[in-house]
Motif scaffolding. Sequence first.
Motif, PDB file in Angstrom:
ATOM      1  N   ILE A 213       1.299  -1.176   0.251  1.00 44.99           N
ATOM      2  CA  ILE A 213       0.011  -0.111   0.381  1.00 44.99           C
ATOM      3  C   ILE A 213       0.800   1.154  -0.052  1.00 44.99           C
ATOM      4  O   ILE A 213       0.840   1.878  -0.940  1.00 44.99           O
ATOM      5  N   GLN A 214       2.062   1.979   1.284  1.00 48.23           N
ATOM      6  CA  GLN A 214       2.740   1.594   0.932  1.00 48.23           C
ATOM      7  C   GLN A 214       3.690   2.660  -0.406  1.00 48.23           C
ATOM      8  O   GLN A 214       3.805   3.540  -1.044  1.00 48.23           O
ATOM      9  N   ARG A 215       4.310   2.201  -0.805  1.00 50.43           N
ATOM     10  CA  ARG A 215       4.397   1.726  -2.682  1.00 50.43           C
ATOM     11  C   ARG A 215       3.280   1.930  -3.686  1.00 50.43           C
ATOM     12  O   ARG A 215       4.316   2.875  -4.679  1.00 50.43           O
ATOM     13  N   THR A 216       2.448   1.460  -3.414  1.00 44.05           N
ATOM     14  CA  THR A 216       1.779   1.984  -4.676  1.00 44.05           C
ATOM     15  C   THR A 216       0.948   3.843  -4.166  1.00 44.05           C
ATOM     16  O   THR A 216       1.630   4.616  -5.191  1.00 44.05           O
ATOM     17  N   LEU A 217       1.047   4.200  -2.731  1.00 44.89           N
ATOM     18  CA  LEU A 217       0.899   5.659  -2.722  1.00 44.89           C
ATOM     19  C   LEU A 217       2.281   6.675  -3.085  1.00 44.89           C
ATOM     20  O   LEU A 217       1.493   7.402  -3.557  1.00 44.89           O
ATOM     21  N   GLU A 218       3.130   6.056  -2.970  1.00 50.76           N
ATOM     22  CA  GLU A 218       4.793   6.832  -2.877  1.00 50.76           C
ATOM     23  C   GLU A 218       4.703   7.119  -4.876  1.00 50.76           C
ATOM     24  O   GLU A 218       4.963   7.868  -5.370  1.00 50.76           O
TER      25      GLU A 218
END
Length: 244
Positions: A213-218
């Motif tokens: 999730i964090q990676r996709t957000l970034e």
Amino acid sequence: MQFDILTLFPGLFAGAFEESIIKRARESGSVTIALHNIRDYAAGRHKVTDDTPYGGGGGMIMKPEPIFAATEAVLGEQADMVPVILLTPQGRLFDQSVARELARHDRLLLICGRYEGVDERVHRYLATDEVSIGDYVLSGGEIAAMVIVDAVTRLLPGVLGDPAATFEDSHAEGLLEYPHYTRPPTFRGHPVPDVLLSGHHAEITRWRRQQAIQRTLERRPDILSSAHLTEEDLAYLARIEASG
Ligand code: ADE
């Protein structure tokens, strides 16, 4: 799945289809790939496949007759049942959902354009679909066809050993993948995250999900809104958005 690929440069495909997953998928009979040289369907002693554009301007345009003749000869009685896909930068954008859609067919015919373009009659009266693999211009549709064959083949039943592998892949659920590590536990001073060595499966699963999730957000906030997120995912997302 049967792929029929119409191209002026069949030699470009050697290699891409003769190694690794596609090679195995061909050997096991999951896919059949037939390459057809458009030049073989051109008329006359010189087998001309391109010509100058009406109205002037530079460059050469692929003539319609050899492409129609090749498609009709290859598909025969199946002509009305098989999607005829023209690879062109003007097509709809290829992504994982288009790959899934194409994987539902038994047979696909891919036409690789070359030169400055393809006669408009091919676009209008032969192709049933037009696909682009991205907003850039390649020298021809061959590499685009390889991309499509690869992405579709790995979705076919039995092609990947582990069905979970496809499911967890980048984009499969609308999220980028979590980071992967293997041995050694410390490489040039860079350690593997403790949680992965902890043996706590539930914690590992949660950590991976949060990383995805964090990676996709970034990196790809544009795809986050269409991802399938649980209540827990949304709560995590809200937390990192608030802290970021
Ligand atoms: N032919 C040239 N560029 C292309 C692209 N981006 N996608 C598909 N076919 C192409």
